[in-house]
Write a protein that holds these residues in place. Structure first.
Motif, PDB file in Angstrom:
ATOM      1  N   ILE A  58     -37.080 -18.539 -50.113  1.00 23.58           N
ATOM      2  CA  ILE A  58     -36.728 -19.598 -49.469  1.00 23.58           C
ATOM      3  C   ILE A  58     -36.288 -19.222 -48.004  1.00 23.58           C
ATOM      4  N   GLU A  59     -36.936 -20.083 -47.102  1.00 29.08           N
ATOM      5  CA  GLU A  59     -36.542 -19.780 -45.605  1.00 29.08           C
ATOM      6  C   GLU A  59     -36.369 -21.215 -44.956  1.00 29.08           C
ATOM      7  N   GLY A  60     -35.276 -21.027 -44.373  1.00 30.55           N
ATOM      8  CA  GLY A  60     -34.964 -22.481 -43.475  1.00 30.55           C
ATOM      9  C   GLY A  60     -33.733 -22.228 -42.384  1.00 30.55           C
ATOM     10  N   ASN A  61     -33.531 -23.296 -41.608  1.00 31.75           N
ATOM     11  CA  ASN A  61     -32.426 -22.990 -40.724  1.00 31.75           C
ATOM     12  C   ASN A  61     -31.214 -23.272 -41.452  1.00 31.75           C
ATOM     13  N   ASN A  62     -30.211 -23.386 -40.628  1.00 29.82           N
ATOM     14  CA  ASN A  62     -29.017 -23.371 -41.129  1.00 29.82           C
ATOM     15  C   ASN A  62     -28.499 -24.853 -41.633  1.00 29.82           C
ATOM     16  N   ASP A  63     -29.437 -25.793 -41.344  1.00 27.31           N
ATOM     17  CA  ASP A  63     -29.245 -27.217 -41.756  1.00 27.31           C
ATOM     18  C   ASP A  63     -29.558 -27.309 -43.287  1.00 27.31           C
ATOM     19  N   VAL A  64     -30.191 -26.268 -43.927  1.00 22.39           N
ATOM     20  CA  VAL A  64     -30.787 -26.561 -45.264  1.00 22.39           C
ATOM     21  C   VAL A  64     -29.474 -26.199 -46.085  1.00 22.39           C
ATOM     22  N   ASP A  65     -29.520 -27.127 -47.208  1.00 23.79           N
ATOM     23  CA  ASP A  65     -28.558 -26.675 -48.464  1.00 23.79           C
ATOM     24  C   ASP A  65     -29.375 -25.932 -49.260  1.00 23.79           C
ATOM     25  N   PHE A  66     -28.855 -24.539 -49.092  1.00 25.04           N
ATOM     26  CA  PHE A  66     -29.543 -23.749 -50.024  1.00 25.04           C
ATOM     27  C   PHE A  66     -29.230 -23.661 -51.327  1.00 25.04           C
ATOM     28  N   ALA A  67     -28.157 -23.845 -51.587  1.00 19.90           N
ATOM     29  CA  ALA A  67     -27.534 -23.780 -53.032  1.00 19.90           C
ATOM     30  C   ALA A  67     -28.383 -25.219 -53.810  1.00 19.90           C
ATOM     31  N   ARG A  68     -28.700 -26.120 -53.190  1.00 15.58           N
ATOM     32  CA  ARG A  68     -29.317 -27.213 -53.827  1.00 15.58           C
ATOM     33  C   ARG A  68     -30.632 -26.839 -54.038  1.00 15.58           C
ATOM     34  N   LEU A  69     -31.334 -26.289 -52.841  1.00 15.58           N
ATOM     35  CA  LEU A  69     -32.741 -25.892 -53.016  1.00 15.58           C
ATOM     36  C   LEU A  69     -33.058 -24.845 -54.106  1.00 15.58           C
ATOM     37  N   GLU A  70     -32.236 -23.990 -54.096  1.00 18.84           N
ATOM     38  CA  GLU A  70     -32.262 -22.859 -54.965  1.00 18.84           C
ATOM     39  C   GLU A  70     -32.375 -23.263 -56.364  1.00 18.84           C
ATOM     40  N   GLN A  71     -31.358 -24.258 -56.723  1.00 27.20           N
ATOM     41  CA  GLN A  71     -31.218 -24.783 -57.922  1.00 27.20           C
ATOM     42  C   GLN A  71     -32.556 -25.553 -58.323  1.00 27.20           C
ATOM     43  N   VAL A  72     -33.011 -26.536 -57.271  1.00 22.78           N
ATOM     44  CA  VAL A  72     -34.320 -27.195 -57.669  1.00 22.78           C
ATOM     45  C   VAL A  72     -35.324 -26.213 -57.867  1.00 22.78           C
ATOM     46  N   VAL A  73     -35.765 -25.265 -57.021  1.00 19.52           N
ATOM     47  CA  VAL A  73     -36.536 -24.289 -57.464  1.00 19.52           C
ATOM     48  C   VAL A  73     -36.429 -23.633 -58.731  1.00 19.52           C
ATOM     49  N   ILE A  74     -35.625 -23.096 -59.067  1.00 22.61           N
ATOM     50  CA  ILE A  74     -35.268 -22.492 -60.501  1.00 22.61           C
ATOM     51  C   ILE A  74     -35.260 -23.262 -61.648  1.00 22.61           C
ATOM     52  N   ASP A  75     -34.756 -24.467 -61.406  1.00 25.09           N
ATOM     53  CA  ASP A  75     -34.796 -25.478 -62.606  1.00 25.09           C
ATOM     54  C   ASP A  75     -36.352 -25.659 -62.747  1.00 25.09           C
ATOM     55  N   HIS A  76     -37.105 -26.005 -61.792  1.00 28.72           N
ATOM     56  CA  HIS A  76     -38.369 -25.984 -62.054  1.00 28.72           C
ATOM     57  C   HIS A  76     -39.251 -24.892 -62.567  1.00 28.72           C
ATOM     58  N   LEU A  77     -38.852 -23.916 -62.057  1.00 29.50           N
ATOM     59  CA  LEU A  77     -39.367 -22.473 -62.729  1.00 29.50           C
ATOM     60  C   LEU A  77     -39.295 -22.495 -64.211  1.00 29.50           C
ATOM     61  N   ASN A  78     -38.085 -22.636 -64.305  1.00 28.30           N
ATOM     62  CA  ASN A  78     -37.537 -22.700 -65.958  1.00 28.30           C
ATOM     63  C   ASN A  78     -38.456 -23.657 -66.789  1.00 28.30           C
ATOM     64  N   ARG A  79     -38.755 -24.867 -66.188  1.00 24.95           N
ATOM     65  CA  ARG A  79     -39.450 -26.029 -66.562  1.00 24.95           C
ATOM     66  C   ARG A  79     -40.701 -25.411 -66.825  1.00 24.95           C
ATOM     67  N   MET A  80     -41.299 -24.773 -65.847  1.00 21.51           N
ATOM     68  CA  MET A  80     -42.879 -24.315 -65.873  1.00 21.51           C
ATOM     69  C   MET A  80     -42.935 -23.255 -66.813  1.00 21.51           C
ATOM     70  N   ALA A  81     -41.941 -22.452 -67.066  1.00 24.46           N
ATOM     71  CA  ALA A  81     -41.925 -21.338 -67.900  1.00 24.46           C
ATOM     72  C   ALA A  81     -41.509 -21.562 -69.360  1.00 24.46           C
ATOM     73  N   HIS A  82     -41.011 -22.759 -69.724  1.00 23.19           N
ATOM     74  CA  HIS A  82     -40.439 -23.304 -70.827  1.00 23.19           C
ATOM     75  C   HIS A  82     -39.311 -22.001 -71.444  1.00 23.19           C
ATOM     76  N   GLN A  83     -38.732 -21.753 -70.595  1.00 31.32           N
ATOM     77  CA  GLN A  83     -37.536 -20.668 -70.832  1.00 31.32           C
ATOM     78  C   GLN A  83     -36.535 -20.843 -69.639  1.00 31.32           C
ATOM     79  N   GLU A  84     -35.226 -20.202 -69.706  1.00 32.23           N
ATOM     80  CA  GLU A  84     -34.324 -20.199 -68.977  1.00 32.23           C
ATOM     81  C   GLU A  84     -34.284 -18.887 -68.260  1.00 32.23           C
ATOM     82  N   PHE A  85     -34.251 -18.760 -66.894  1.00 27.48           N
ATOM     83  CA  PHE A  85     -34.045 -17.303 -66.214  1.00 27.48           C
ATOM     84  C   PHE A  85     -33.007 -17.298 -65.540  1.00 27.48           C
TER      85      PHE A  85
END
Length: 94
Positions: A58-85
């Protein structure tokens, strides 16, 4: 700033493709032979499927809420994989 992690899976391409297809209706996504790119309004998400991992960046400037975006990405990956990473994100300056 950049945030990276590795998801340990042998199904990286399938999971990345599912997420790519999920988000292509909302964003101007791009696919290459080796990567999937999802441009969020204030950040860029790259998915790199490997043989035994799915590398996520994930790349962005300092205005990005990285913790939130990281959670969004991993939550979606978990859902797509049908498992928890279980992942650990690492942060670096560009």
């Amino acid at each position: 700033m950049k945030s990276i992690t590795q998801v340990h899976t042998e199904e990286g391409r399938r999971i990345a493709k599912r997420l790519f297809n999920h988000w292509k209706h909302k964003f101007e996504v791009e696919e290459t032979e080796n990567a999937f790119f999802i441009p969020f309004p204030n950040a860029k998400v790259f998915l790199y499927p490997k043989e035994t991992t799915l590398d996520v960046s994930i790349e962005g400037n300092n205005d990005v809420d990285f913790a939130r975006l990281e959670q969004v990405v991993i939550d979606h990956l978990n859902r797509m994989a049908h498992q928890e990473f279980d992942v650990t994100w690492q942060h670096t300056e560009n």
